[in-house]
Design a protein around this motif. Structure first.
Motif, PDB file in Angstrom:
ATOM      1  N   ILE A   1       0.822  -1.220   0.000  1.00  0.00           N
ATOM      2  CA  ILE A   1       0.000   0.000   0.000  1.00  0.00           C
ATOM      3  C   ILE A   1       0.852   1.263   0.000  1.00  0.00           C
ATOM      4  CG2 ILE A   1      -1.865  -1.246   1.145  1.00  0.00           C
ATOM      5  CD1 ILE A   1      -1.305   0.330   3.688  1.00  0.00           C
TER       6      ILE A   1
ATOM      7  N   SER B   1      -3.793  -3.783   8.767  1.00  0.00           N
ATOM      8  CA  SER B   1      -4.313  -2.949   7.689  1.00  0.00           C
ATOM      9  C   SER B   1      -4.001  -1.494   8.009  1.00  0.00           C
ATOM     10  CB  SER B   1      -5.838  -3.098   7.582  1.00  0.00           C
ATOM     11  OG  SER B   1      -6.195  -4.363   7.103  1.00  0.00           O
ATOM     12  N   LEU B   2      -3.556  -0.767   7.020  1.00  0.00           N
ATOM     13  CA  LEU B   2      -3.564   0.697   7.091  1.00  0.00           C
ATOM     14  C   LEU B   2      -2.755   1.324   8.205  1.00  0.00           C
ATOM     15  CD1 LEU B   2      -6.745   2.785   6.734  1.00  0.00           C
ATOM     16  CD2 LEU B   2      -4.716   2.742   5.346  1.00  0.00           C
ATOM     17  N   GLU B   3      -1.937   0.574   8.916  1.00  0.00           N
ATOM     18  CA  GLU B   3      -1.170   1.163  10.013  1.00  0.00           C
ATOM     19  C   GLU B   3       0.313   0.980   9.707  1.00  0.00           C
ATOM     20  OE1 GLU B   3      -2.527   2.860  12.471  1.00  0.00           O
ATOM     21  OE2 GLU B   3      -4.585   2.407  11.880  1.00  0.00           O
TER      22      GLU B   3
ATOM     23  N   PHE C   1      -9.159   5.646  -3.608  1.00  0.00           N
ATOM     24  CA  PHE C   1      -8.418   5.191  -2.433  1.00  0.00           C
ATOM     25  C   PHE C   1      -8.834   3.758  -2.119  1.00  0.00           C
ATOM     26  CE2 PHE C   1      -8.270   4.615   2.195  1.00  0.00           C
ATOM     27  CZ  PHE C   1      -7.016   5.096   2.533  1.00  0.00           C
ATOM     28  N   ASP C   2      -7.884   2.840  -2.088  1.00  0.00           N
ATOM     29  CA  ASP C   2      -8.276   1.454  -1.808  1.00  0.00           C
ATOM     30  C   ASP C   2      -7.286   0.741  -0.891  1.00  0.00           C
ATOM     31  OD1 ASP C   2      -6.103   0.759  -3.401  1.00  0.00           O
ATOM     32  OD2 ASP C   2      -7.270  -0.273  -4.921  1.00  0.00           O
ATOM     33  N   ILE C   3      -6.502   1.481  -0.143  1.00  0.00           N
ATOM     34  CA  ILE C   3      -5.510   0.786   0.687  1.00  0.00           C
ATOM     35  C   ILE C   3      -6.074   0.380   2.044  1.00  0.00           C
ATOM     36  CG2 ILE C   3      -3.643   1.993  -0.516  1.00  0.00           C
ATOM     37  CD1 ILE C   3      -3.128   3.613   1.990  1.00  0.00           C
ATOM     38  N   ALA C   4      -7.340   0.635   2.251  1.00  0.00           N
ATOM     39  CA  ALA C   4      -7.958   0.212   3.510  1.00  0.00           C
ATOM     40  C   ALA C   4      -8.713  -1.098   3.380  1.00  0.00           C
ATOM     41  CB  ALA C   4      -8.894   1.304   4.018  1.00  0.00           C
ATOM     42  N   LEU C   5      -8.644  -1.698   2.214  1.00  0.00           N
ATOM     43  CA  LEU C   5      -9.296  -3.005   2.083  1.00  0.00           C
ATOM     44  C   LEU C   5      -8.273  -4.093   2.330  1.00  0.00           C
ATOM     45  CD1 LEU C   5      -8.385  -4.248  -0.868  1.00  0.00           C
ATOM     46  CD2 LEU C   5     -10.312  -2.968  -1.709  1.00  0.00           C
ATOM     47  N   GLY C   6      -8.744  -5.231   2.771  1.00  0.00           N
ATOM     48  CA  GLY C   6      -7.825  -6.254   3.234  1.00  0.00           C
ATOM     49  C   GLY C   6      -7.710  -7.457   2.326  1.00  0.00           C
ATOM     50  N   PHE C   7      -8.044  -7.290   1.047  1.00  0.00           N
ATOM     51  CA  PHE C   7      -7.947  -8.474   0.212  1.00  0.00           C
ATOM     52  C   PHE C   7      -7.405  -8.093  -1.179  1.00  0.00           C
ATOM     53  CE2 PHE C   7     -10.474 -12.330  -1.588  1.00  0.00           C
ATOM     54  CZ  PHE C   7      -9.324 -13.094  -1.582  1.00  0.00           C
TER      55      PHE C   7
ATOM     56  N   PRO D   1      -6.887  -5.565  -4.171  1.00  0.00           N
ATOM     57  CA  PRO D   1      -7.009  -4.141  -4.495  1.00  0.00           C
ATOM     58  C   PRO D   1      -7.517  -3.914  -5.917  1.00  0.00           C
ATOM     59  CG  PRO D   1      -4.710  -4.808  -4.623  1.00  0.00           C
ATOM     60  CD  PRO D   1      -5.488  -6.015  -4.133  1.00  0.00           C
TER      61      PRO D   1
ATOM     62  N   LEU E   1      -0.261   6.611   1.668  1.00  0.00           N
ATOM     63  CA  LEU E   1       0.037   6.021   2.967  1.00  0.00           C
ATOM     64  C   LEU E   1      -0.267   6.868   4.185  1.00  0.00           C
ATOM     65  CD1 LEU E   1       3.297   4.192   3.732  1.00  0.00           C
ATOM     66  CD2 LEU E   1       0.989   3.361   3.718  1.00  0.00           C
TER      67      LEU E   1
ATOM     68  N   PRO F   1      -3.347   7.898   6.009  1.00  0.00           N
ATOM     69  CA  PRO F   1      -4.812   7.787   6.031  1.00  0.00           C
ATOM     70  C   PRO F   1      -5.518   8.992   6.646  1.00  0.00           C
ATOM     71  CG  PRO F   1      -3.793   5.737   6.752  1.00  0.00           C
ATOM     72  CD  PRO F   1      -2.689   6.744   6.629  1.00  0.00           C
TER      73      PRO F   1
ATOM     74  N   THR G   1      -6.593  -1.881  12.911  1.00  0.00           N
ATOM     75  CA  THR G   1      -6.896  -0.502  12.522  1.00  0.00           C
ATOM     76  C   THR G   1      -8.370  -0.212  12.757  1.00  0.00           C
ATOM     77  OG1 THR G   1      -6.665   1.206  10.842  1.00  0.00           O
ATOM     78  CG2 THR G   1      -7.462  -0.936  10.088  1.00  0.00           C
ATOM     79  N   ARG G   2      -8.655   1.047  12.975  1.00  0.00           N
ATOM     80  CA  ARG G   2     -10.030   1.489  13.169  1.00  0.00           C
ATOM     81  C   ARG G   2     -10.601   2.106  11.896  1.00  0.00           C
ATOM     82  NH1 ARG G   2     -11.563   2.659  18.259  1.00  0.00           N
ATOM     83  NH2 ARG G   2     -12.451   4.697  17.737  1.00  0.00           N
ATOM     84  N   TYR G   3      -9.827   2.115  10.844  1.00  0.00           N
ATOM     85  CA  TYR G   3     -10.236   2.847   9.648  1.00  0.00           C
ATOM     86  C   TYR G   3     -10.250   1.988   8.389  1.00  0.00           C
ATOM     87  CZ  TYR G   3      -9.696   6.798  12.731  1.00  0.00           C
ATOM     88  OH  TYR G   3      -9.832   7.671  13.779  1.00  0.00           O
ATOM     89  N   SER G   4     -10.361   0.679   8.545  1.00  0.00           N
ATOM     90  CA  SER G   4     -10.408  -0.168   7.361  1.00  0.00           C
ATOM     91  C   SER G   4     -11.781  -0.075   6.708  1.00  0.00           C
ATOM     92  CB  SER G   4     -10.121  -1.625   7.745  1.00  0.00           C
ATOM     93  OG  SER G   4     -11.293  -2.235   8.255  1.00  0.00           O
TER      94      SER G   4
ATOM     95  N   LEU H   1      -4.123 -11.277   6.873  1.00  0.00           N
ATOM     96  CA  LEU H   1      -5.069 -10.984   5.820  1.00  0.00           C
ATOM     97  C   LEU H   1      -5.064 -12.179   4.852  1.00  0.00           C
ATOM     98  CD1 LEU H   1      -3.955  -7.305   5.543  1.00  0.00           C
ATOM     99  CD2 LEU H   1      -6.274  -8.058   6.086  1.00  0.00           C
TER     100      LEU H   1
ATOM    101  N   TYR I   1      -4.358 -12.760   1.859  1.00  0.00           N
ATOM    102  CA  TYR I   1      -3.212 -12.993   0.968  1.00  0.00           C
ATOM    103  C   TYR I   1      -1.920 -13.205   1.732  1.00  0.00           C
ATOM    104  CZ  TYR I   1      -3.003  -7.961   1.776  1.00  0.00           C
ATOM    105  OH  TYR I   1      -2.984  -6.724   2.362  1.00  0.00           O
TER     106      TYR I   1
END
Lengths: 308, 308, 308, 308, 308, 308
Positions: free
Chosen positions: A40, A90-92, C38-44, C46, C91, C93, C155-158, F7, F9
């Motif tokens: 990311i 994720s995201l951190e 923006f798609d870096i908060a998804l966990g699978f 992209p 990077l 967020p 993370t709290r922002y996914s 995750l 992946y």
């Protein structure tokens, strides 16, 4: 007839069919493999997160030992362990970096040569932090880009900055040799900063013109960390990467640089980054890069240079 | 930290983030860009209709100015405008040609160097008609094929014939240099006709054997229109094209020809054709061709050859 | 014969061929479009970063007004403006969220109905912040997943948490109706938290069994923000998404929910998220979702419900 | 064990392994197949030119006769001939139309039921001209779109206009039934013109609501030409088409309409158009459409309705 | 204007538009083509079963005669016949081999030069059996791998063993020259066995270093069977193959070897194997290999070396 | 915050992150997973050899336990072990079958419910042989095809014949229920043979018309082996398979049959076959099938039917 063995598409895919271990577990091996499926921090086309798994699968076509046409045998008796991947948040990003450094330290402590599978190039910074105690650490970087930018798109931790951050954090990181530079646009401040530190910047045109001179410019007798950004290779050879640049390394040229760097120095670690398997439906990108890793290991003296 | 800027996948995609204008609007720029998304004149695998938009998106990785590793700065201060695409009819080739010529004239009148994004190679004919008033017009064509056929598959306007039609229509088009020829099968009548007009036909094998001699054979001191058929490049470099032929230009070889042609002459216009993004899932075809256009512009003297 | 118009693959791609504006510029329109790539908060997998541009291109097959088979005309006279994309950092967020909220506020101030093109679902949180002053704000969410998780993968922002964060930040966000739930695994804490707030959670099986009852459960007479997660649709209909779940909405069922929500309430904003065009080589995913947005706009009363 | 037979990927691909003939050659068969690989009249995503060959290959999984689970045998003894494709010019639409009509006439003269493999939908006009002598000719058209536009994008011969042109040219073409209409935007003039001629326009919503009533609305006892535009099917079923529209026919629904039309009338010809195999990497689009053609032939009474 | 001819995507695809014949039918031609769509003997990525049909389609861009830029005409008057594919069983390798040998014998008996389209490399064994009566038979093999393994994965008939089996079965097969060897791992027993028989093993590095010397090492004045494994080519040139190895032949290098082998000897047969079209979405793999076959035929003296 | 977890992946991919074991090793688990990456017995489009690995990767999105929206928890405490894949030979079907049976026996001996990941459908025969001692064994088969053919393409062991062979070999295999039949062409002999044995043959049209009646026709109180051929599902739901047939199971319908079969009987084993991940670039095929396996396990009573 020998013991049955899986065809490449058979079996759970660990790197080179190595036993699966935990980074901090009870194991020892010549080569320890750790994946960092983090992408990311790149600013264009994602997919390097899929590289560790793709490289594991591709490595199954290149399981050592390797008997050559000339009767040599390479990597015989060299042991491998697959420590899986860093467990990433994720995201951190800061948490990601801390976990990556920690896992890399654990792997490094248990093997002679750790091999790291990125991920985008930003992972080289936390990986290098695991080598903070290596005296006079040199980096040899294959790359189309310098990756020494201070800030890009408002972040200090993108895949354009890993070596800038590493140089700031690691007093022992004394020198970087970057080979293959050919981006259309360089960050002047980054170029100046790298030059100010005395880094060796070798444009790709030098490789094409006089490979021997380039090999001579590599460090000798040092502790070397090899960082292979696959966009160093020509995109015809290696289509599976986010940011292709024309006129790059052939496989043979890349291998010549890696072999020289490995033979003349002590390789303390190795990463391969920016491989995006999703961008190459032919699948050759990961197949060739798995082989590149293996051939680099062949040159790193793990088997005592044995040539039977 | 500078003004925030989009990552390549961000923002509405105009060429090099240029302002969007109308061909006949009230604007002026150094470089004016016009797309011609027309590909129904090719006889094999369609997709060049998607090239103008793909090149716009790809150009966002190559937005000038360009700072080099050596401190040079290229295309600084050079202004761009994106005039969008010619509004094309369906299935009415003559109307298509008329509109293309008209739009190209409008763009040409408003900029120093018009850049045309095809489309298949048939578009070069109506584009060249917009240059009917350029004295002693020379064309330098990168191409695997001659494209000088009189009639193919019962039409005079296919992508095999643009230069035949242009020579008929434009008394001022005095000479064509075609570099990279290597089709398996040439139309003997077309070869004879081109030779009779004194055109310079350079097979790809000449490029491979002696690039310097090829560069010497290019025109000098002329008004030159550059026509880049991407199938001139090697299909390993450039997979996204309808009719690949083996053993073509590397990127560096193509760039050498384009640079020499641009440096030694006055470039009056430029087209890039036959790019089929749909045939290259790696996406490198458009990325490399957008860069090729940019580097060609760097050589065309738009910034007064400034090298800061 | 009317004024010439581009075929869908012709011309610079703005949404519905709307004029390109800046979020904070001098413009007014019925519908204002803003992309959040923006798609870096998804966990699978992209790819949602590519959706804004893909939706713009796909929208060119669905440019209003729309004449129906029955003579109705929809969206006639309704004006559009394309405010481009939020300029996103790499990077960072928090910075991304701040910029997104700011740009969304600017767009919202200049149009009757803002349409936001994600991005992964995490963008709904900063987007909703731009609606902090809407009294008694209701959200109607089409989704296979609840997206109300407190913390996931550290993370709290996914993309699992946007509505949790929004409820914390926006006292005016009084209620959420989520339709289409069918993930295999729900976060029990998130389910409890949503239920504790009185949210309406409608599993997909309810939609299949009795669509009318589901429509009756939607809010009425409220200010509604529509959040369309494309994984709400069946993956056969919509393959281009990171996390497909079986047995989802048909297009008609999704449209029925959106139409009812739009007709019975005042739509104050709309987002469409989690579209990954790179995962659907057929291209239908973006084509259908561009149409879905248009048909939702048809139901939102922008043209005074005019049916000529 | 019976005579060895090719697996579907083996052997030169003619339709249903029929002998290859020339349209005007010396042959007779129950079913004559002719391809029309022409797709330059469509205004979006090309590829239908590849459909005749793809359908031939796909047909090899569905070679009659067909034994059913219930013991019925269908198409036993029915003979096929593959007349290849119309030899098409480049870029000369009128010549294309003339050749298509001529070849279709030749095929029609030599078989009981000609099957035409498009191509885009514009080919139905020249194909129908080969039926100028059929009294009281009815067309049953499966389609998401009306295709009765007078002029689109400055041409009268695009894939939006075949039936308008056919009605102008063929006094014997008395009626068209179009089933599956669901485009977002209809040309009001075209709708009015079709209605003025008394055509039957059946929206897809009618099919979904009451298929039986739709079947009852089909003609009975007529000479019917079936025109199958594959975008009539749902894009989830049939991704390989230029212009997908949501909520279309399932295979079973399409087959019900085709079966009813075939059983109640005399089928004089059949075309299948707008299949773009390049847009469906799963390959199911051509496999299902080859089967659809075969099952339609089963219903056309070629084997005397024999059910052993 | 000459007789109308199909565009490459038009018409039933036989090799070079040759008449379709049966292997054992009543025909005679200079070149007889036979496909062997068998790929279950390879141990990695399948797809070579699709090659015969893909090569037929691709050959339609390279239909002789070929007029060169220099006025030469090649393959004028040379006749072709397409004998289709061997009718293969499922899963019964011995039966497959018998049928392949039988069909190859029939084709060989009816033409001057049979061209075989594989299939994986295992097919070369049954094909070579059809040449059991050729005195002093030599094989020239382009390949990254030796394919002389006795047993691999418990079988003697995989694509690693065809030449081992052939040498066992054919006393007349006196010598094999293998050019392009560069696998990472060779079977020592196979290397020893090949060397013991006096075979010539030429690594790819020799080709790169001194092509002339490699050409000199080819046989002269012999009856030669050419076996082209497409993984001999560089994977950048030829992505569509199961087991790519880096740093292979350019097209020109491969052609140089094939031309020399053909010119200096009597070519008695030719196979091209291991082409997997499904692994190359750009489609160039089959296009280039169809051309390679044609250019090899040009060098085989079929037209008496005529150069008009 | 709970323990960090990968995750999807991330990490070496074993099924559901289970520990990796050897089939004959020292382990015990509720569910034992064994892959059979064998696909050379299918007669059309290969790729099922890649399914075991793809299913492992896809399973990482569906790792139990599963908390439902309604508070139920499924598969809590159920243990998994991944025994990897059968080590398969090349090209030696009998050896493959023997090894498969042996490994399946070993797995079966160590777990309550073995899950087998094919492979093409031919693997069900050697898998079923591992259940030779189960009294009154019933098979419930989801499939578009009967797979009860005696001989096809000259072999008795293709993917058309597994149940014929199993019935011959296993006296205890008393009954087969096949649900979803809808191929265009059935082998009359196979249908007759199945009927003669009293098998239950349920066409897909029965499922569509009256699912309840189909469920009632399933066995009750038996030892049942579930064999899931993914071509039983609709190709819109499941594009990744060799031989798609239209109008198949929705996911919900398939799940209803599997749930009923599992709840009413004792499931002794389960296979999922004919999944070809290479044919579905969207990746949803393996994602949905991994979930289908998990949901079937939920219904098999492994957790004592616990619903917390």
């Amino acid at each position: 007839m020998s013991t049955p063995a899986h065809l490449p598409y058979g079996g759970v895919a660990t790197f080179a069919r190595a036993p699966q271990v935990q980074p901090g577990g009870d194991w020892q091996a010549d080569v320890g493999v750790l994946g960092v499926p983090f992408d990311i921090a790149l600013g264009f086309r994602p997919g390097a997160r899929f590289a560790p798994r793709a490289l594991r699968e591709a490595s199954l076509r290149s399981v050592p030992p390797f008997s050559g046409l000339d009767g040599t045998v390479r990597l015989a008796g060299v042991t491998f362990a697959d420590a899986g991947d860093v467990v990433l948040p994720s995201l951190e990003p800061e948490l990601m970096r801390d976990r990556t450094t920690a896992a890399a330290r654990e792997v490094r402590a248990r093997c002679r040569l750790p091999v790291f599978l990125g991920g985008d190039h930003s992972v080289s910074f936390p990986l290098l932090r695991a080598f903070h105690d290596v005296p006079d650490l040199h980096v040899v970087q294959l790359d189309a880009h310098l990756d020494f930018t201070d800030v890009r798109n408002d972040t200090r931790y993108s895949n354009s900055s890993p070596f800038r951050r590493a140089c700031e954090a690691l007093p022992n990181l004394t020198h970087i040799t970057t080979v293959g530079l050919r981006g259309l646009r360089f960050d002047p401040e980054a170029v100046a900063a790298a030059r100010a530190r005395g880094h060796t910047l070798i444009p790709m045109t030098d490789v094409t013109r006089d490979l021997g001179a380039v090999l001579d410019a590599l460090p000798t007798g040092k502790n070397v960390y090899l960082s292979i950004d696959v966009d160093g290779l020509d995109p015809a050879v290696l289509p599976g990467t986010s940011s292709p640049e024309p006129d790059g390394f052939t496989y043979a040229q890349a291998m010549a640089v890696l072999a020289a760097a490995a033979q003349r120095n002590t390789v303390v670690g190795l990463d391969l980054v920016e491989l995006a398997p999703n961008l190459d439906p032919s699948g050759r990108s990961e197949l060739l890069m798995a082989r590149l890793i293996m051939e680099t290991l062949c040159e790193a003296g793990l088997d005592g240079g044995r040539r039977d």
